[in-house]
Design a protein around this motif. Structure first.
Motif, mmCIF file in Angstrom:
data_model
loop_
_atom_site.group_PDB
_atom_site.id
_atom_site.type_symbol
_atom_site.label_atom_id
_atom_site.label_comp_id
_atom_site.label_asym_id
_atom_site.label_seq_id
_atom_site.Cartn_x
_atom_site.Cartn_y
_atom_site.Cartn_z
ATOM 1 N N ASN A 20 27.710 36.570 45.587
ATOM 2 C CA ASN A 20 28.359 37.915 46.005
ATOM 3 C C ASN A 20 28.226 38.579 43.768
ATOM 4 O OD1 ASN A 20 29.210 37.701 48.322
ATOM 5 N ND2 ASN A 20 31.327 37.058 48.048
ATOM 6 N N ILE A 21 27.718 39.529 44.825
ATOM 7 C CA ILE A 21 27.663 40.986 43.094
ATOM 8 C C ILE A 21 29.055 41.813 42.836
ATOM 9 C CG2 ILE A 21 26.192 41.807 41.052
ATOM 10 C CD1 ILE A 21 23.703 40.785 42.759
ATOM 11 N N ASP A 22 29.637 41.161 42.520
ATOM 12 C CA ASP A 22 30.984 42.621 42.379
ATOM 13 C C ASP A 22 30.781 43.959 41.767
ATOM 14 O OD1 ASP A 22 32.565 40.816 44.001
ATOM 15 O OD2 ASP A 22 34.308 40.673 42.789
ATOM 16 N N ARG A 23 29.545 43.392 40.751
ATOM 17 C CA ARG A 23 29.487 44.653 39.503
ATOM 18 C C ARG A 23 28.298 44.457 38.959
ATOM 19 N NH1 ARG A 23 33.928 45.421 38.392
ATOM 20 N NH2 ARG A 23 34.226 44.131 36.663
ATOM 21 N N VAL A 24 27.186 44.956 38.944
ATOM 22 C CA VAL A 24 25.962 45.599 37.420
ATOM 23 C C VAL A 24 26.290 46.808 37.302
ATOM 24 C CG1 VAL A 24 23.616 45.051 37.485
ATOM 25 C CG2 VAL A 24 24.392 43.627 38.370
ATOM 26 N N ALA A 25 27.287 47.156 35.700
ATOM 27 C CA ALA A 25 27.429 48.514 35.841
ATOM 28 C C ALA A 25 27.299 48.849 34.369
ATOM 29 C CB ALA A 25 28.723 48.827 35.701
ATOM 30 N N VAL A 26 26.378 49.670 34.448
ATOM 31 C CA VAL A 26 26.226 50.204 32.942
ATOM 32 C C VAL A 26 27.419 51.402 32.910
ATOM 33 C CG1 VAL A 26 24.597 52.300 34.233
ATOM 34 C CG2 VAL A 26 24.670 51.505 31.597
ATOM 35 N N TYR A 27 27.991 51.711 31.610
ATOM 36 C CA TYR A 27 28.863 51.727 30.952
ATOM 37 C C TYR A 27 28.201 53.670 29.966
ATOM 38 C CZ TYR A 27 32.063 49.041 33.393
ATOM 39 O OH TYR A 27 32.795 48.592 34.455
ATOM 40 N N LEU A 37 37.920 51.062 29.761
ATOM 41 C CA LEU A 37 37.910 50.421 30.407
ATOM 42 C C LEU A 37 37.384 49.778 31.591
ATOM 43 C CD1 LEU A 37 41.828 53.072 30.889
ATOM 44 C CD2 LEU A 37 41.326 50.789 29.627
ATOM 45 N N PHE A 38 37.179 48.907 31.681
ATOM 46 C CA PHE A 38 35.808 48.573 32.746
ATOM 47 C C PHE A 38 36.347 48.739 34.387
ATOM 48 C CE2 PHE A 38 34.766 46.918 28.705
ATOM 49 C CZ PHE A 38 32.883 46.807 28.626
ATOM 50 N N SER A 39 37.915 48.358 34.238
ATOM 51 C CA SER A 39 37.862 48.516 35.943
ATOM 52 C C SER A 39 38.279 49.820 36.178
ATOM 53 C CB SER A 39 39.015 48.120 35.960
ATOM 54 O OG SER A 39 40.720 47.579 35.046
ATOM 55 N N ASP A 40 37.969 51.204 35.247
ATOM 56 C CA ASP A 40 38.720 52.324 35.733
ATOM 57 C C ASP A 40 37.517 52.985 36.901
ATOM 58 O OD1 ASP A 40 36.371 53.140 34.029
ATOM 59 O OD2 ASP A 40 37.671 54.254 32.796
ATOM 60 N N GLY A 41 36.461 52.227 36.595
ATOM 61 C CA GLY A 41 35.874 52.832 37.971
ATOM 62 C C GLY A 41 34.852 54.231 37.396
ATOM 63 N N LYS A 42 34.670 54.440 35.958
ATOM 64 C CA LYS A 42 33.800 55.480 35.237
ATOM 65 C C LYS A 42 32.302 54.834 35.448
ATOM 66 C CE LYS A 42 37.779 57.877 32.945
ATOM 67 N NZ LYS A 42 38.427 58.093 31.542
ATOM 68 N N GLY A 43 32.063 53.418 34.914
ATOM 69 C CA GLY A 43 30.904 53.678 34.946
ATOM 70 C C GLY A 43 30.362 53.318 36.328
ATOM 71 N N VAL A 44 28.872 52.912 36.257
ATOM 72 C CA VAL A 44 27.993 53.243 37.095
ATOM 73 C C VAL A 44 27.301 51.628 37.506
ATOM 74 C CG1 VAL A 44 26.115 54.294 38.476
ATOM 75 C CG2 VAL A 44 27.412 55.700 36.268
ATOM 76 N N ASN A 45 27.964 51.439 39.072
ATOM 77 C CA ASN A 45 27.893 50.401 39.814
ATOM 78 C C ASN A 45 25.966 50.259 40.182
ATOM 79 O OD1 ASN A 45 27.521 48.283 40.614
ATOM 80 N ND2 ASN A 45 29.571 47.994 41.786
ATOM 81 N N LEU A 46 24.869 49.338 39.758
ATOM 82 C CA LEU A 46 24.180 49.621 39.274
ATOM 83 C C LEU A 46 23.358 48.729 41.005
ATOM 84 C CD1 LEU A 46 22.659 49.112 36.109
ATOM 85 C CD2 LEU A 46 22.482 51.549 37.173
ATOM 86 N N VAL A 47 24.755 48.163 41.173
ATOM 87 C CA VAL A 47 24.005 47.391 42.454
ATOM 88 C C VAL A 47 23.389 47.687 43.914
ATOM 89 C CG1 VAL A 47 24.298 45.053 44.510
ATOM 90 C CG2 VAL A 47 26.103 45.554 42.334
ATOM 91 N N ASP A 48 23.559 48.303 44.148
ATOM 92 C CA ASP A 48 22.326 49.027 45.188
ATOM 93 C C ASP A 48 21.303 49.185 45.094
ATOM 94 O OD1 ASP A 48 25.053 48.662 46.774
ATOM 95 O OD2 ASP A 48 25.229 51.234 46.652
#
Length: 498
Positions: A20-27, A37-48
């Protein structure tokens, strides 16, 4: 695409290799990455758009590195943009009720992009390379500094705190205390090179071989001896998850599928005590890199090595021999036996002294050569008996030869396993491997191979994930002893094992 905050159901019967990959995100880059703020949703989640990732950690490497392969239809390279200064965050876990308590959550710096290819003008595939931020600090900084009357372990702590420590993950460092205060100068060296220099020169206050290494695992940085790593791993096994009771022993154990064996060393042991579910304990594939290497033991100083202490004031030197049977009992063993061995008990003892069965002229010549197996294994120490540090130098002479033997023994038996991925093991842990005897006769059926089974130390780990094969761990393992005596007849089936 923002980070998914919906809860994910834990599957009690999840298949091995699931993740289960919750997040592979680039900021995006900021001058103060710790303020993101890693929980603020500003990063782009690369999972898809992720095809594969690989994360590498090793006792032989001071920093964690990795690579992420993307199929990018969003033109992130130019719209974000990705220019090699971004923060990349991983947050994942294995979806099983007994494994999901441990998560992999870490942040890295994007440092490179390779293999850019355009596919049908609809998306681009490329590889993002990433490293721990401490590695960037290491490459950007040099140390010109001296320490007077300090323990080397104290010098190592100051190098880490002043030159390497990053606020991105805020890793701590576990340092084993060294012995004897020293005066040292670091002449324009990178922090990691300085720590390697300290490791080479440090004598432990507890472990005589003093085989210090500096490395990063996914929890922290470490500056300690192989001997302490082995001790800590054995304590972790004996404590299990239920406290200090020896009956709570829990060690990750791997076997081939459908291989059922008799445990020669603990008739009451239950393999159900392993901290990973049964399906995760099956080996996908394995490779025996080395089952033994006598030439390596000869050339690396395991059998014999010599220390030459040069007194530059008196223009004299003192040569001290160190033989296999002098130090073997003092070295920490990875095995669980109370009396593990590296070879037949009499082999090394007879190698460097006249043998009654060698009576021919050829035998005499061979024996003369055997006496000098340590000639290519000289360690040099500059010293002076008239200086204030003469006692210190004398103590250093006591551990340098043992250190050489310790390092050489770790290269004797090595194995690579590919297993279903989980996060219960870490580099520096001891795991158990049960592999069968390689034979087609009934007398070896159900027997473990005595050369390549039993306890191993994890020296490196590769976390591999892609949508086709799922989550896989590739483990590089070593051990410095065999678990069973190798002389005479096997007690169980009377098979000659010489």
């Amino acid at each position: 695409m923002t980070s998914n905050s919906n809860p994910i159901r834990i599957l009690a019967n999840a298949n091995p290799h699931s993740l289960n990959i919750d997040r592979v995100a680039v900021y995006p880059f900021t001058t103060s990455p710790q303020e993101i703020l890693f929980s603020d949703g500003k990063g782009v989640n690369l999972v898809d758009i992720m095809i594969e990732f690989n994360i590498y950690e090793s006792l032989h490497s001071p920093f964690i590195t990795g690579e992420l392969i993307l199929a990018d239809s969003l033109a992130l390279l130019t719209t974000l943009p990705i220019i090699g200064e971004e923060v990349l965050e991983f947050d994942f876990y294995v979806p099983h009720k007994d494994l999901a308590k441990t998560r992999y959550n870490a942040r890295f710096r994007v440092t490179g992009m390779t293999n850019l290819q355009n596919s049908n003008n609809r998306f681009a595939t490329y590889v993002l390379q990433f490293q721990s931020e401490e590695m960037i600090f290491d490459l950007a900084r040099k140390i010109q500094r001296s320490w007077r009357d300090k323990l080397i372990s104290e010098m190592a702590k100051s190098v880490y705190d002043d030159y390497l420590k990053s606020k991105l993950n805020d890793y701590k460092i576990d340092i084993e205390e060294s012995d004897q205060k020293r005066t040292l100068v670091v002449p324009n060296m990178r922090p990691s090179a300085s720590l390697k220099f300290f490791a080479h020169d440090s004598a432990s206050s507890r472990n005589r071989a003093s085989n210090y290494i500096f490395y990063q695992d996914r929890k922290q940085f470490n500056f300690k001896t192989i001997e302490k790593i082995i001790d800590d791993a054995k304590k972790k096994i004996s404590q299990g998850r239920g406290g200090g009771n020896a009956s709570a022993t829990r060690v990750v154990e791997y076997t081939l599928r459908d291989f059922n064996y008799h445990d020669d060393m603990n008739k009451d042991a239950s393999r159900n005590s392993s901290p990973i579910p049964a399906e995760w304990s099956k080996v996908n594939n394995f490779k025996v890199n080395t089952a033994f290497n006598k030439l390596s033991e000869l050339t690396e100083g395991v059998i014999e090595n010599r220390l030459v202490a040069v007194d530059i004031d008196k223009k004299t030197y003192k040569e001290t021999e160190h033989k296999f049977d002098q130090g073997y009992d003092e070295l920490k063993k990875i095995g669980r036996s109370t009396n593990p061995t590296l070879s037949r008990d009499s082999y090394w003892k007879n190698l460097t002294k006249p043998s009654p069965v060698w009576e021919s002229e050829i035998g005499k010549i061979e024996n003369d050569n055997a006496k000098h197996v340590g000639d290519s294994n000289y360690n040099y120490l500059i010293t002076s008996e008239d200086r204030p540090d003469a006692t210190e130098n004398s103590q250093r002479q006591n551990f340098l030869s043992l250190l050489r033997q310790s390092v050489g023994m770790l290269n004797n038996v090595s194995l690579t396993l590919n297993v279903p991925g989980h996060l219960e093991s870490n580099i520096g842990d001891i795991i158990r491997v049960a592999l069968p005897e390689f034979g087609g006769t009934d007398d070896v059926k159900g027997l473990k191979n005595r050369l390549i089974s039993e306890n191993y130390l994890i020296v490196s780990m590769r976390h591999m994930y892609n949508k086709k094969n799922g989550y896989v761990l590739s483990l590089d393992l070593v051990k410095n002893s065999y678990e069973f005596a190798l002389e005479g007849l096997d007690a169980h089936n009377n098979t000659i094992r010489q």
